[in-house]
Scaffold this active site. Structure first.
Site, PDB file in Angstrom:
ATOM      1  N   GLU A  46       0.815  -1.163  -0.114  1.00  0.00           N
ATOM      2  CA  GLU A  46       0.056  -0.009   0.138  1.00  0.00           C
ATOM      3  C   GLU A  46       0.757   1.355   0.113  1.00  0.00           C
ATOM      4  OE1 GLU A  46      -3.106   0.338  -0.839  1.00  0.00           O
ATOM      5  OE2 GLU A  46      -3.480  -1.790  -0.709  1.00  0.00           O
ATOM      6  N   TYR A 129      -6.402   6.511   3.868  1.00  0.00           N
ATOM      7  CA  TYR A 129      -6.613   5.585   3.058  1.00  0.00           C
ATOM      8  C   TYR A 129      -5.932   4.201   3.592  1.00  0.00           C
ATOM      9  CZ  TYR A 129      -5.329   2.571  -0.765  1.00  0.00           C
ATOM     10  OH  TYR A 129      -5.362   1.474  -1.502  1.00  0.00           O
ATOM     11  N   ASP A 147      -9.305   6.237  -2.204  1.00  0.00           N
ATOM     12  CA  ASP A 147      -8.171   6.746  -3.306  1.00  0.00           C
ATOM     13  C   ASP A 147      -8.809   7.377  -4.314  1.00  0.00           C
ATOM     14  OD1 ASP A 147      -9.213   4.613  -4.609  1.00  0.00           O
ATOM     15  OD2 ASP A 147      -7.080   3.984  -4.983  1.00  0.00           O
ATOM     16  N   CYS A 217     -25.149   2.326 -12.392  1.00  0.00           N
ATOM     17  CA  CYS A 217     -24.253   3.483 -12.784  1.00  0.00           C
ATOM     18  C   CYS A 217     -25.216   4.408 -13.090  1.00  0.00           C
ATOM     19  CB  CYS A 217     -23.192   3.210 -13.557  1.00  0.00           C
ATOM     20  SG  CYS A 217     -22.027   4.659 -13.674  1.00  0.00           S
TER      21      CYS A 217
END
Length: 389
Positions: A46, A129, A147, A217
């Site tokens: 990460e 994050y 992010d 969406c």
DNA sequence: AAGCCGGGGGT
DNA sequence: ACCCCAGGCTT
């Protein structure tokens, strides 16, 4: 429930999670840090992946885990070896903080990553994050990891018009993610967001017809995908002008300087760099645009300045080539460097006195022991190409 | 909130 | 030339 989710029933959310996660099970990328749920492996990945693409990270990651297989190894690592392992990745404070956090974990948490998100967030280099990423992937806690990918995907899913360049916007996306994340597979859910953002829901040319969740969406339904995410523009990189001085002594060694321990490219090594004001006839221009055809008096003056600066700062007086042999350009996120690179040969053996503490004569055969930032790599490659030795 | 902090790839 | 990327720290 947020306003953005008004039309999403609990049933619809579950339908969405099932659709999304079954896609992820089939299509997820095979990545080294996905081999298991080891918090250390996930953590290192990460940090490396911050502002850095997967393809770039993979070789660094494999090498890094080989060099420092445990948190203890990382805590004990020599800082120069550590920096060398990060060479070329950029944002070098990441690796310094990584080691600071490793030491924190050894001293405060018995060498094991804490499971409490509030404690994870106290570690150096770990922000909101990364806290969410580690908590969800290593410990299966339903914490969002917001992010750039997530903000892009979510802004399209719900037609969110907040400016994602503003730090305050992150909370809006965290709230939505908290509502839709699958509490049974939070790590997979967060990673599905990453994979979707990198493969399908891309910034400029999303392939919505291939998207596994296009039926959910809102911007796909309305055809407004390219209007999201809303992001204000960054300022342009500011130009800075340098003379680079490649100086060789009569033993075939080159003068290297270690940069300050704070700031840009901290603790990394370069040939001496002298900042110059590129003001010619009241015009601010890149040296690169002038060196090839600048007037002779300017050329002479530049060389005189260089001779003086190098003598004052490094106590050496090489014989210079009269003109720079290459002009190196290097773009950072916020700066644009223009380096006119000169070559100087030291004739007399007067190179062993009064050298500043942060400087060294180094033979090229030992360059691999020093961490070179991008501009330095470019200067050296240009030298090798030009002089072929 | 804004600025600082790298480097590589895509368009 | 401009944008983007599995952001965080400092001021």
């Amino acid at each position: 429930m947020t306003n953005e989710l008004n039309n999403w029933s609990k049933t619809k959310i579950k339908d969405f999670q099932a659709t999304f996660l079954s896609w992820y099970d089939l299509e997820k990328r095979t990545l080294p840090w996905r081999e298991n749920n080891d918090p250390y492996r996930i953590w290192v990945s990460e940090i490396m992946l911050q502002q850095t693409r997967v393809d770039t990270v993979i070789p660094y990651y494999l090498n890094f885990m080989n060099l420092f297989p445990t948190i203890q190894d990382l805590a004990d690592a020599d800082e120069d070896v550590l920096l060398k392992a990060w060479e070329g990745l950029g944002y070098y404070s990441r690796v310094r903080n990584l080691q600071k956090a490793a030491i924190q974990i050894v001293t405060e948490f018995n060498g094991e990553m804490p499971k409490d998100p509030a404690l994870i967030a106290t570690l150096k280099g770990i922000g909101p994050y990364t806290t969410g990423a580690i908590s969800s992937m290593a410990f299966q806690l339903p914490i969002p990891a917001v992010d750039g990918n997530v903000m892009r995907v979510v802004s399209r899913l719900f037609e969110i018009s907040e400016d994602i360049a503003k730090p305050a916007s992150r909370k809006t996306f965290e709230k939505i993610m908290t509502d839709i994340i699958d509490p049974h597979k939070p790590g997979d859910f967060n990673q599905a967001m990453m994979d979707l953002g990198s493969s399908t829901c891309t910034p400029t040319t999303p392939t919505c017809n291939l998207c596994p969740i296009n039926e959910f969406c809102q911007s796909f339904e309305k055809g407004t995908m390219l209007q999201y995410p809303v992001k204000s523009k960054k300022k342009k990189a500011k130009p800075v002008y340098y003379i680079g001085a490649i100086i060789k002594n009569n033993r075939g060694e080159f003068l290297l300087e270690k940069r300050e321990e704070k700031g840009l490219l901290a603790n990394m090594w370069t040939f001496p760099l002298v900042e110059e004001e590129p003001i010619i006839e009241n015009t601010l221009l890149p040296l690169g645009g002038l060196t090839s055809k600048q007037p002779e008096d300017i050329e002479k003056q530049t060389l005189e300045n260089l001779t003086k600066e190098i003598k004052e700062n490094y106590q050496v007086e090489p014989v210079w080539l009269k003109k720079p042999f290459v002009e190196v350009k290097h773009i950072f996120s916020h700066l644009k460097w223009f380096i006119a690179v000169y070559f100087g040969q030291l004739i007399e053996d007067n190179d062993h006195e009064e050298l500043p503490k942060n400087c060294k004569w180094v033979h090229p055969s030992e360059f691999d022991q020093y961490t070179f930032p991008g501009p330095q790599q470019k200067m050296w490659q240009a030298y090798l190409t030009k002089f072929k030795d």
